[in-house]
Design a protein around this motif. Structure first.
Motif, PDB file in Angstrom:
ATOM      1  N   GLY A   1       3.301   2.566  -4.814  1.00 20.57           N
ATOM      2  CA  GLY A   1       2.575   1.947  -3.767  1.00 20.57           C
ATOM      3  C   GLY A   1       1.115   1.916  -4.414  1.00 20.57           C
ATOM      4  O   GLY A   1       0.551   2.510  -5.486  1.00 20.57           O
TER       5      GLY A   1
ATOM      6  N   GLY B   1       6.539   2.346   3.667  1.00 21.86           N
ATOM      7  CA  GLY B   1       7.767   2.533   4.062  1.00 21.86           C
ATOM      8  C   GLY B   1       8.522   1.487   3.151  1.00 21.86           C
ATOM      9  O   GLY B   1       9.570   0.991   3.374  1.00 21.86           O
TER      10      GLY B   1
ATOM     11  N   SER C   1      11.182  -2.403  12.085  1.00 22.60           N
ATOM     12  CA  SER C   1      10.813  -1.195  11.849  1.00 22.60           C
ATOM     13  C   SER C   1      12.235  -0.772  11.015  1.00 22.60           C
ATOM     14  O   SER C   1      13.274  -0.738  11.207  1.00 22.60           O
ATOM     15  CB  SER C   1      11.115  -0.470  13.338  1.00 22.60           C
ATOM     16  OG  SER C   1      11.307   0.761  13.081  1.00 22.60           O
ATOM     17  N   ALA C   2      11.675  -0.147   9.997  1.00 21.79           N
ATOM     18  CA  ALA C   2      12.924   0.196   8.885  1.00 21.79           C
ATOM     19  C   ALA C   2      13.569   1.375   9.380  1.00 21.79           C
ATOM     20  O   ALA C   2      14.739   1.605   9.137  1.00 21.79           O
ATOM     21  CB  ALA C   2      12.119   0.460   7.348  1.00 21.79           C
TER      22      ALA C   2
ATOM     23  N   ALA D   1      12.071   8.906   0.342  1.00 22.45           N
ATOM     24  CA  ALA D   1      10.962   8.381   1.023  1.00 22.45           C
ATOM     25  C   ALA D   1      10.418   9.596   1.920  1.00 22.45           C
ATOM     26  O   ALA D   1      11.235  10.360   2.479  1.00 22.45           O
ATOM     27  CB  ALA D   1      11.512   7.204   2.079  1.00 22.45           C
TER      28      ALA D   1
ATOM     29  N   ASN E   1       2.764   4.585   1.143  1.00 22.12           N
ATOM     30  CA  ASN E   1       3.123   5.264   2.458  1.00 22.12           C
ATOM     31  C   ASN E   1       3.549   4.264   3.638  1.00 22.12           C
ATOM     32  O   ASN E   1       3.384   4.564   4.711  1.00 22.12           O
ATOM     33  CB  ASN E   1       2.110   6.123   2.951  1.00 22.12           C
ATOM     34  CG  ASN E   1       2.765   7.326   3.780  1.00 22.12           C
ATOM     35  OD1 ASN E   1       3.843   7.711   3.450  1.00 22.12           O
ATOM     36  ND2 ASN E   1       2.288   7.575   4.934  1.00 22.12           N
TER      37      ASN E   1
ATOM     38  N   LYS F   1       4.100  10.878   2.473  1.00 23.60           N
ATOM     39  CA  LYS F   1       3.107  11.478   1.565  1.00 23.60           C
ATOM     40  C   LYS F   1       2.734  10.103   0.791  1.00 23.60           C
ATOM     41  O   LYS F   1       3.393   9.356   0.739  1.00 23.60           O
ATOM     42  CB  LYS F   1       4.064  12.242   0.423  1.00 23.60           C
ATOM     43  CG  LYS F   1       3.966  13.735   0.494  1.00 23.60           C
ATOM     44  CD  LYS F   1       4.846  14.142  -0.646  1.00 23.60           C
ATOM     45  CE  LYS F   1       5.091  15.625  -0.525  1.00 23.60           C
ATOM     46  NZ  LYS F   1       5.791  16.014  -1.908  1.00 23.60           N
TER      47      LYS F   1
ATOM     48  N   TYR G   1       0.800  -1.099  -0.085  1.00 21.44           N
ATOM     49  CA  TYR G   1      -0.005  -0.253   0.024  1.00 21.44           C
ATOM     50  C   TYR G   1       0.931   1.113   0.032  1.00 21.44           C
ATOM     51  O   TYR G   1       1.979   0.923   0.278  1.00 21.44           O
ATOM     52  CB  TYR G   1      -0.785   0.118   1.261  1.00 21.44           C
ATOM     53  CG  TYR G   1      -2.205   0.679   0.906  1.00 21.44           C
ATOM     54  CD1 TYR G   1      -3.167  -0.015   0.474  1.00 21.44           C
ATOM     55  CD2 TYR G   1      -2.390   1.767   1.573  1.00 21.44           C
ATOM     56  CE1 TYR G   1      -4.477   0.598   0.227  1.00 21.44           C
ATOM     57  CE2 TYR G   1      -3.820   2.548   1.534  1.00 21.44           C
ATOM     58  CZ  TYR G   1      -4.694   1.922   0.969  1.00 21.44           C
ATOM     59  OH  TYR G   1      -5.825   2.496   0.734  1.00 21.44           O
TER      60      TYR G   1
ATOM     61  N   LYS H   1       7.072  -0.702  10.729  1.00 22.24           N
ATOM     62  CA  LYS H   1       6.508   0.374  11.573  1.00 22.24           C
ATOM     63  C   LYS H   1       6.307  -0.342  12.795  1.00 22.24           C
ATOM     64  O   LYS H   1       5.347   0.222  13.599  1.00 22.24           O
ATOM     65  CB  LYS H   1       5.415   1.318  10.931  1.00 22.24           C
ATOM     66  CG  LYS H   1       5.918   1.859   9.654  1.00 22.24           C
ATOM     67  CD  LYS H   1       4.901   3.110   9.414  1.00 22.24           C
ATOM     68  CE  LYS H   1       4.912   3.691   7.833  1.00 22.24           C
ATOM     69  NZ  LYS H   1       4.324   4.704   7.669  1.00 22.24           N
TER      70      LYS H   1
ATOM     71  N   ASP I   1       7.662  -0.326  15.438  1.00 18.81           N
ATOM     72  CA  ASP I   1       8.084   0.636  16.590  1.00 18.81           C
ATOM     73  C   ASP I   1       6.815   1.220  17.178  1.00 18.81           C
ATOM     74  O   ASP I   1       6.844   1.867  18.366  1.00 18.81           O
ATOM     75  CB  ASP I   1       9.334   1.602  16.044  1.00 18.81           C
ATOM     76  CG  ASP I   1       8.737   2.429  14.875  1.00 18.81           C
ATOM     77  OD1 ASP I   1       8.543   3.609  15.176  1.00 18.81           O
ATOM     78  OD2 ASP I   1       8.698   1.791  14.038  1.00 18.81           O
TER      79      ASP I   1
HETATM   80  N1  LIG Z   1       7.725   5.026  12.645  1.00 14.90           N
HETATM   81  C1  LIG Z   1       7.978   4.468  11.414  1.00 14.90           C
HETATM   82  N2  LIG Z   1       7.680   5.334  10.287  1.00 14.90           N
HETATM   83  C2  LIG Z   1       8.453   4.610   9.322  1.00 14.90           C
HETATM   84  C3  LIG Z   1       9.060   3.477   9.234  1.00 14.90           C
HETATM   85  N3  LIG Z   1       9.195   3.187   7.989  1.00 14.90           N
HETATM   86  C4  LIG Z   1       8.980   4.266   7.178  1.00 14.90           C
HETATM   87  N4  LIG Z   1       8.415   4.914   7.783  1.00 14.90           N
HETATM   88  C5  LIG Z   1       7.804   6.602   7.535  1.00 14.90           C
HETATM   89  O1  LIG Z   1       6.541   6.344   6.617  1.00 14.90           O
HETATM   90  C6  LIG Z   1       6.746   7.401   5.664  1.00 14.90           C
HETATM   91  C7  LIG Z   1       6.386   6.612   4.371  1.00 14.90           C
HETATM   92  O2  LIG Z   1       7.674   6.017   3.877  1.00 14.90           O
HETATM   93  P1  LIG Z   1       8.103   5.644   2.578  1.00 14.90           P
HETATM   94  O3  LIG Z   1       9.362   4.889   2.693  1.00 14.90           O
HETATM   95  O4  LIG Z   1       8.145   6.820   1.642  1.00 14.90           O
HETATM   96  O5  LIG Z   1       6.834   4.713   2.154  1.00 14.90           O
HETATM   97  P2  LIG Z   1       6.664   4.202   0.569  1.00 14.90           P
HETATM   98  O6  LIG Z   1       5.917   2.771   1.104  1.00 14.90           O
HETATM   99  O7  LIG Z   1       7.781   4.199  -0.177  1.00 14.90           O
HETATM  100  O8  LIG Z   1       5.357   5.141  -0.054  1.00 14.90           O
HETATM  101  P3  LIG Z   1       5.047   5.702  -1.456  1.00 14.90           P
HETATM  102  O9  LIG Z   1       6.249   5.622  -2.294  1.00 14.90           O
HETATM  103  O10 LIG Z   1       4.404   7.046  -1.356  1.00 14.90           O
HETATM  104  O11 LIG Z   1       3.901   4.517  -1.808  1.00 14.90           O
HETATM  105  C8  LIG Z   1       7.896   8.003   5.916  1.00 14.90           C
HETATM  106  O12 LIG Z   1       7.819   9.367   6.651  1.00 14.90           O
HETATM  107  C9  LIG Z   1       8.829   7.121   6.490  1.00 14.90           C
HETATM  108  O13 LIG Z   1       9.744   7.961   7.314  1.00 14.90           O
HETATM  109  C10 LIG Z   1       9.081   2.634  10.435  1.00 14.90           C
HETATM  110  O14 LIG Z   1       9.751   1.588  10.480  1.00 14.90           O
HETATM  111  N5  LIG Z   1       8.503   3.170  11.614  1.00 14.90           N
END
Ligand SMILES: Nc1nc2c(ncn2[C@@H]2O[C@H](COP(=O)(O)OP(=O)(O)OP(=O)(O)O)[C@@H](O)[C@H]2O)c(=O)[nH]1
Ligand SMILES: [Mg+2]
Length: 387
Positions: free
Chosen positions: A261, A217, A353-354, A232, A215, A235, A213, A325, A327
């Protein structure tokens, strides 16, 4: 991009104040509808639009002419005036007729969910391929919806423009769009040929794609695993262009792809025109399905991703579930989820938790084992360690 494009496409701007409109009914509950509207607000925010109100109506059968009933429209009209709104965004897709009728009734610009997603996609696309794909989707979406109302309304708010948008003018716009659509299709064919040539020269390497999905991570995980710097952001649809990196884990090399996503009700024009970007998903040997486990609706997100994968005929691949996520969960929630997900599932699963770099060792081990399996299965006898 071509001259006059801004006149043809619906584009919400930073100056816009939007009223968000959703529905609930027998098939989706009030609670679900609220979540959908929150997602729509996040989409609006991603497009830079301020949401000044969210409103909902219980509606089982949409009105063919105006989608919602007359009473609801009057209520929205009052809100528009009170809140000085400049835009109404519907969470559901509107037919071209509904869109036009609502615009005329409310005398305000109207966007639907697909229109908003298309705008975000076109703002985030970077490579020639993604830009061409998005513009094609946008042009096809716009073709039956041309009214010129947007330009007229934004120039002279107050409705004088409503009558000014002559059929002749619209016919000219339509012709322009049709020519543009033909051009874009040609460009995409050309790009597809180039990609095909590149594909033929690929090394025999196992391919892994991050899916999930929006956002959740994916890009953050890609950066962690591949030590790359993919954008990243918090958004929706930060990533539109597929990035592929060579990764070596425990001396085992493979290719890792970060992909666009998915979201509930992705406009079908987009899915169609993004097929070539999604080639990376279709051609992957292993899918890493990333899930934002801190999102209350993660189960629904999993379903949306599975449905989208099914429509791409990519459901039968070996899959690793990555619950990201973690965490943001407390101990109890984690224990609950571990019980339900780490046991009795067809696919292996891992909690990570990435950003906090937790659980990555376990993820790496699981992934390497799956990659080695694929080498044995796909390229028996290949000395992949030396690649
Ligand atoms: N708390 C937390 N936030 C995370 C974690 N991994 C990613 N994020 C946050 O989640 C948000 C989205 O992360 P992205 O890596 O851009 O997600 P994506 O799946 O690539 O999203 P799209 O490319 O928009 O589809 C960012 O603000 C990251 O910092 C995690 O393990 N814990
Ligand atoms: Mg991303």
């Amino acid at each position: 991009m071509y001259q006059g494009e801004d006149k043809l496409y619906y584009t919400a701007t930073r100056a816009d104040r939007a009223i968000l409109m959703g529905i609930w009914n027998r098939t989706h509950s009030l609670e679900q509808a609220e979540e959908y509207l929150k997602e729509l607000a996040f989409l609006a925010e991603t497009a830079g639009v301020q949401a000044v109100k969210m409103t909902m109506q219980k509606l089982d059968t949409p009105h063919p002419a105006t989608f919602v009933g007359k009473g609801k429209l009057e209520e929205v009209q009052a809100d528009v005036e009170k809140l000085e709104a400049t835009l109404v965004i519907f969470d559901e897709d509107l037919s071209p007729t509904q869109l036009r009728n609502i615009e005329r009734t409310l005398n305000i610009r109207v966007l639907d969910r697909s229109g908003l997603i298309l705008q975000i996609f076109s703002e985030h696309a970077r490579t020639a391929q993604a830009r061409t794909q998005v513009e094609l989707a946008r042009a096809e979406y716009m073709l039956p919806r041309l009214t010129r109302l947007w330009t007229h309304l934004s120039r002279e708010r107050g409705g004088i423009g409503l009558k000014g948008a002559g059929e002749k003018e619209i016919e000219t716009d339509r012709r322009m769009l049709r020519t543009r659509i033909a051009q874009l299709k040609e460009e995409l064919k050309h790009i597809a040929k180039q990609t095909e040539t590149r594909r033929k020269h690929r090394k025999p390497m196992v391919r892994v794609a991050l899916v999930g999905y929006t956002n959740v991570g994916k890009s953050t995980l890609m950066n962690t695993l591949a030590k790359s710097t993919v954008l990243a952001e918090n958004k929706l649809f930060a990533t539109l262009d597929t990035t592929v990196r060579k990764v070596v884990l425990s001396t085992v090399p493979f290719l890792l792809a970060d992909t666009v996503g998915f979201i509930r009700k992705l406009p079908h024009h987009l899915v169609e025109s993004f097929k070539s970007t999604l080639d990376e998903v279709q051609e992957a040997d292993i899918l890493v399905h990333v899930i934002d486990v801190s999102n209350y609706h993660y189960m629904e997100h999993i379903r949306v991703v599975q449905d989208t994968l099914a429509s791409l005929q990519a459901m039968d691949k070996p899959m690793l579930y990555v619950f990201n996520k973690a965490d943001l969960l407390d101990e109890d929630e984690r224990a609950d989820l571990s019980r339900t997900w780490l046991q009795g599932q067809r696919h292996p699963a891992v909690f990570i938790s990435a950003t906090q770099r937790e659980g990555l060792e376990e993820l790496r081990n699981l992934l390497v084992a799956m990659v080695i399996d694929q080498y044995k299965h796909k390229y028996p006898g290949l000395d992949y360690y030396s690649m």
